[in-house]
Design an enzyme around this catalytic site. Structure first.
Site, PDB file in Angstrom:
ATOM      1  N   HIS A 474     -25.782 -11.309   3.103  1.00  0.00           N
ATOM      2  CA  HIS A 474     -25.707 -12.479   2.291  1.00  0.00           C
ATOM      3  C   HIS A 474     -25.417 -13.947   2.798  1.00  0.00           C
ATOM      4  O   HIS A 474     -24.841 -14.528   2.514  1.00  0.00           O
ATOM      5  CB  HIS A 474     -24.086 -12.167   1.615  1.00  0.00           C
ATOM      6  CG  HIS A 474     -23.840 -10.746   0.855  1.00  0.00           C
ATOM      7  ND1 HIS A 474     -22.694 -10.151   0.711  1.00  0.00           N
ATOM      8  CD2 HIS A 474     -24.788  -9.882   0.371  1.00  0.00           C
ATOM      9  CE1 HIS A 474     -22.730  -9.270  -0.007  1.00  0.00           C
ATOM     10  NE2 HIS A 474     -24.147  -9.166  -0.205  1.00  0.00           N
TER      11      HIS A 474
HETATM   12  C1  LIG Z   1     -31.035  -5.215   1.989  1.00  0.00           C
HETATM   13  C2  LIG Z   1     -30.276  -6.185   0.969  1.00  0.00           C
HETATM   14  C3  LIG Z   1     -29.400  -5.588   0.187  1.00  0.00           C
HETATM   15  C4  LIG Z   1     -28.328  -6.483  -0.518  1.00  0.00           C
HETATM   16  N1  LIG Z   1     -27.452  -5.971  -1.550  1.00  0.00           N
HETATM   17  C5  LIG Z   1     -26.797  -6.615  -2.504  1.00  0.00           C
HETATM   18  C6  LIG Z   1     -26.304  -6.257  -3.527  1.00  0.00           C
HETATM   19  O1  LIG Z   1     -26.063  -4.988  -3.674  1.00  0.00           O
HETATM   20  N2  LIG Z   1     -25.669  -7.165  -4.523  1.00  0.00           N
HETATM   21  C7  LIG Z   1     -26.019  -8.379  -4.431  1.00  0.00           C
HETATM   22  O2  LIG Z   1     -25.384  -9.057  -5.370  1.00  0.00           O
HETATM   23  N3  LIG Z   1     -26.679  -9.086  -3.504  1.00  0.00           N
HETATM   24  C8  LIG Z   1     -27.071  -8.106  -2.665  1.00  0.00           C
HETATM   25  N4  LIG Z   1     -27.845  -8.664  -1.575  1.00  0.00           N
HETATM   26  C9  LIG Z   1     -27.989 -10.144  -1.415  1.00  0.00           C
HETATM   27  C10 LIG Z   1     -29.018 -10.857  -2.592  1.00  0.00           C
HETATM   28  O3  LIG Z   1     -30.106 -10.061  -2.653  1.00  0.00           O
HETATM   29  C11 LIG Z   1     -29.517 -12.348  -2.270  1.00  0.00           C
HETATM   30  O4  LIG Z   1     -28.356 -13.060  -1.955  1.00  0.00           O
HETATM   31  C12 LIG Z   1     -30.382 -12.851  -3.124  1.00  0.00           C
HETATM   32  O5  LIG Z   1     -31.473 -11.833  -3.579  1.00  0.00           O
HETATM   33  C13 LIG Z   1     -30.768 -14.051  -2.543  1.00  0.00           C
HETATM   34  O6  LIG Z   1     -31.739 -14.568  -3.529  1.00  0.00           O
HETATM   35  P1  LIG Z   1     -32.753 -16.127  -3.271  1.00  0.00           P
HETATM   36  O7  LIG Z   1     -33.301 -16.217  -4.224  1.00  0.00           O
HETATM   37  O8  LIG Z   1     -31.714 -16.705  -2.425  1.00  0.00           O
HETATM   38  O9  LIG Z   1     -33.487 -15.410  -2.039  1.00  0.00           O
HETATM   39  P2  LIG Z   1     -34.610 -14.088  -1.916  1.00  0.00           P
HETATM   40  O10 LIG Z   1     -34.338 -13.371  -3.279  1.00  0.00           O
HETATM   41  O11 LIG Z   1     -34.594 -13.627  -0.871  1.00  0.00           O
HETATM   42  O12 LIG Z   1     -35.967 -14.756  -2.550  1.00  0.00           O
HETATM   43  C14 LIG Z   1     -36.720 -15.592  -1.640  1.00  0.00           C
HETATM   44  C15 LIG Z   1     -38.114 -15.466  -1.811  1.00  0.00           C
HETATM   45  O13 LIG Z   1     -38.979 -16.307  -1.246  1.00  0.00           O
HETATM   46  C16 LIG Z   1     -40.094 -15.798  -0.794  1.00  0.00           C
HETATM   47  N5  LIG Z   1     -40.708 -16.609   0.200  1.00  0.00           N
HETATM   48  C17 LIG Z   1     -39.963 -17.124   1.566  1.00  0.00           C
HETATM   49  N6  LIG Z   1     -40.615 -17.865   2.271  1.00  0.00           N
HETATM   50  C18 LIG Z   1     -41.733 -18.266   1.486  1.00  0.00           C
HETATM   51  C19 LIG Z   1     -42.887 -18.853   1.860  1.00  0.00           C
HETATM   52  N7  LIG Z   1     -42.871 -19.802   3.135  1.00  0.00           N
HETATM   53  N8  LIG Z   1     -43.830 -19.004   1.004  1.00  0.00           N
HETATM   54  C20 LIG Z   1     -43.648 -18.193  -0.187  1.00  0.00           C
HETATM   55  N9  LIG Z   1     -42.732 -17.544  -0.342  1.00  0.00           N
HETATM   56  C21 LIG Z   1     -41.709 -17.688   0.455  1.00  0.00           C
HETATM   57  C22 LIG Z   1     -39.542 -14.552  -0.252  1.00  0.00           C
HETATM   58  O14 LIG Z   1     -40.804 -13.680   0.207  1.00  0.00           O
HETATM   59  C23 LIG Z   1     -38.722 -13.958  -1.245  1.00  0.00           C
HETATM   60  O15 LIG Z   1     -39.548 -13.438  -2.402  1.00  0.00           O
HETATM   61  C24 LIG Z   1     -28.743  -8.097  -0.621  1.00  0.00           C
HETATM   62  C25 LIG Z   1     -29.623  -8.417   0.075  1.00  0.00           C
HETATM   63  C26 LIG Z   1     -30.561  -7.616   1.010  1.00  0.00           C
HETATM   64  C27 LIG Z   1     -31.596  -7.975   1.836  1.00  0.00           C
END
Ligand SMILES: Cc1cc2nc3c(=O)[nH]c(=O)nc-3n(C[C@H](O)[C@H](O)[C@H](O)COP(=O)(O)OP(=O)(O)OC[C@H]3O[C@@H](n4cnc5c(N)ncnc54)[C@H](O)[C@@H]3O)c2cc1C
Length: 543
Positions: A474
């Site tokens: 997280h």
């Molecule tokens: C293994 C795991 C288990 C988890 N379990 C839970 C759970 O059970 N419940 C819960 O609520 N949360 C959980 N979380 C946390 C939650 O999923 C994350 O906090 C949330 O998905 C973050 O969302 P985000 O949009 O910030 O980033 P992300 O969903 O990580 O999205 C970022 C995206 O940007 C893309 N990206 C990055 N850099 C670039 C670039 N330079 N160019 C193009 N694309 C790029 C990445 O590939 C990715 O697709 C978990 C996370 C993980 C990894």
């Protein structure tokens, strides 16, 4: 050199198709007159293990869908590098996460508001949680139906989870059947972001239904390398698509949704960040913004692992081809059984000290165990508890290692640096042990495998946490919202001092919320889409 023929024109360029990015792309492209380009470094979400809930274990360290980062050696973890999986695929981390649906506490958002973030109190954000949601229990004061994100009850009530709940209730902790209702405190089953026994990522819930729109272009295999500026206005993004340099122009805005690791990385690579750090890497400074990459928070967990007295755990299933076949058939025929299970089906949200206003520790239980999930489950009957503090005070940082966009940045989590964090994790481990000592639980336990009977004092428990703990995935707050000198975005998520640029993802949380971070990130996406659509987007320079 960018080939001019490969320039794409858009109104909005969204970088990253994760939890927030898919929401932004889907919501902004609802207006047919708005051209949206979504860049995603990973590929399509066609790996079948993404969609089977327990397949979480299969994608956990699979580089075809996962960045598989490792944090820098961390003193809080006795010098170990902690594995940091992040989704690299449509849906981002929502395609590989544990599917636990937790919003956080009302107090978390009231604190955000208290820190000066107008529009982010608990009553301000509730409509956005509800807009996102399709609650299979039906609508009520806190929930709604008809949204893209399907939230379902856990159907698999494993005897070990039942015993955990009964044990906690026997100790006087309240039963709570809705952690996302009036109060988070208590013990019960999680709801999950699944639909009919399949994962509901933001790619499934938001992006795929929108993907046939002519005004939405999704480019996979597209690594954003740099935001392009005219003066202090963001006007596009340079990216690499399967090795080819390309450019996409943004007539209105660039919206970074790369997550808590990659959004600050992208800002730094583009010259927005602490000027000394940028100068040290030879990056020209577009705008000195000292907070970029700072203020990192994460939930650090410590395990208790048990040897089980009966062959009823998921470990046992994995040891027998016959049982695997049975479980597979059960899933495909009835969408039930262990394959429908989220990462930790049940949990207790607890106050470690009576004087606290709300829970500060979460203890979840899972009917399986491993030394490291990426190495597979133990070959013996086992299960485990995971304990973590909900509101860590320790803050780390994300820094560039080089000016090469293909190099991962350095992640310095700085776990357990604060005394409050150390005390809470030790107290949480002790509460976990008290639950395990109840008659309901004792019948399932032959031995405490870790920390083990020899570990008794607070200092020994702390060393156990340092030696065996890890992230619960997280990371947040590396582009935190606020008005203080370390804030990166304002309450409308516009980057301070820059026009035409927002950050919309988990990195903007002023403080990490008390629980799992996916639902709150989706809420942030929903609210940001409204902010953009309300036309409050006319860039402005910081005073
Ligand atoms: C293994 C795991 C288990 C988890 N379990 C839970 C759970 O059970 N419940 C819960 O609520 N949360 C959980 N979380 C946390 C939650 O999923 C994350 O906090 C949330 O998905 C973050 O969302 P985000 O949009 O910030 O980033 P992300 O969903 O990580 O999205 C970022 C995206 O940007 C893309 N990206 C990055 N850099 C670039 C670039 N330079 N160019 C193009 N694309 C790029 C990445 O590939 C990715 O697709 C978990 C996370 C993980 C990894």
């Amino acid at each position: 050199m960018a080939n001019q023929q490969s320039v794409i024109e858009a109104d909005f360029v969204v970088v990253g198709a994760g939890s927030a990015g898919c929401v932004m792309a889907a919501r902004l492209s609802e207006d047919p007159g708005t051209r949206v380009v979504l860049l995603e470094a990973g590929g399509h979400d066609d790996n079948r293990w993404i969609h089977i809930p327990l397949g979480y274990g299969k994608t956990f360290a699979d580089p075809s869908v996962n960045w598989c980062y490792e944090a820098e050696p961390d003193a809080g973890a006795n010098g170990r590098r902690i594995f940091w999986p992040r989704g690299k695929v449509l849906g981002g981390s929502s395609s590989i996460n544990g599917m636990v649906y937790i919003r956080g506490q009302h107090e978390d958002f009231d604190l955000w508001r208290q820190l000066g973030n107008t529009g982010w109190s608990s009553s301000d954000v509730l409509p956005y949680f509800k807009r996102a949601e399709h609650q299979t229990r039906g609508a009520d004061e806190f929930h709604s139906t008809g949204g893209p994100l399907c939230v379902s009850d856990t159907t698999e009530h494993h005897p070990i989870c039942e015993a955990f709940i009964e044990g906690a209730v026997a100790l006087g902790y309240p039963r709570n059947d809705d952690f996302n209702g009036a109060k988070q405190e208590g013990v019960g089953y999680h709801q999950t972001t699944t639909r009919n026994g399949r994962r509901c990522s933001t790619a499934v819930g938001y992006l795929h239904p929108a993907q046939s729109r002519p005004n939405l272009r999704v480019v996979t295999g597209a690594l954003a390398e740099k935001i392009l500026f005219e003066g202090k206005r963001a006007v596009g993004v340079a990216f690499r698509e399967y090795g080819l340099s390309r450019t996409v122009k943004a007539a209105r805005e660039v919206i970074l949704c790369g997550g808590a690791v990659n959004s600050p990385q992208q800002l730094l690579l583009s010259g927005v960040g602490p000027q000394d750090e940028l100068a040290g890497l030879g990056i020209s400074v577009v705008h000195h913004l000292p907070g970029v990459g700072k203020s990192l928070q994460d939930h650090y967990s410590a395990p208790i692992k048990l040897k089980c007295a009966m062959p009823i755990t998921v470990n046992d299933v994995m040891q027998s081809n016959l049982r695997k076949l049975k479980v597979g058939l059960q899933y495909y025929l009835f969408r039930s059984g262990p394959l429908t299970m989220a990462a930790g089906p049940a949990a207790l949200f607890v106050r470690t000290r009576a004087e606290l206003a709300s829970p500060d520790v979460k203890i979840s239980v899972a009917p399986f165990s491993s030394d490291r999930l990426q190495d597979g489950l133990h070959p013996w009957s086992g299960f485990g508890l995971t304990v973590y503090q909900l509101r860590p005070e320790s803050r780390g940082e994300i820094k560039l290692k080089s000016a090469n966009p293909a190099d991962p940045p350095a992640m310095h989590p700085n776990y357990l640096a604060a005394e409050t964090d150390r005390r809470a994790i030790v107290d949480g481990l002790k509460i976990g042990r008290r639950i395990l000592a109840t008659p309901d639980m004792r019948r399932y336990i032959t031995e405490e495998y870790q920390p083990g009977a020899a570990v008794q004092t607070d200092e020994q428990l702390l060393q156990h946490a340092r030696n065996t703990g890890g992230t619960v995935f997280h990371p947040t707050s590396t582009c935190k919202m606020g008005a203080d000198p370390m804030a990166v975005v304002d309450p409308e998520l516009r980057v301070h001092g820059i026009e035409g640029l927002r950050v919309v993802d988990a990195s903007i949380m002023p403080t990490v919320i008390s629980g799992n971070t996916n639902a709150a990130t989706i809420m942030i996406g929903e609210k940001a889409a409204d902010l953009v659509r309300q036309g409050q987007t006319v860039g402005r320079m910081a005073a």
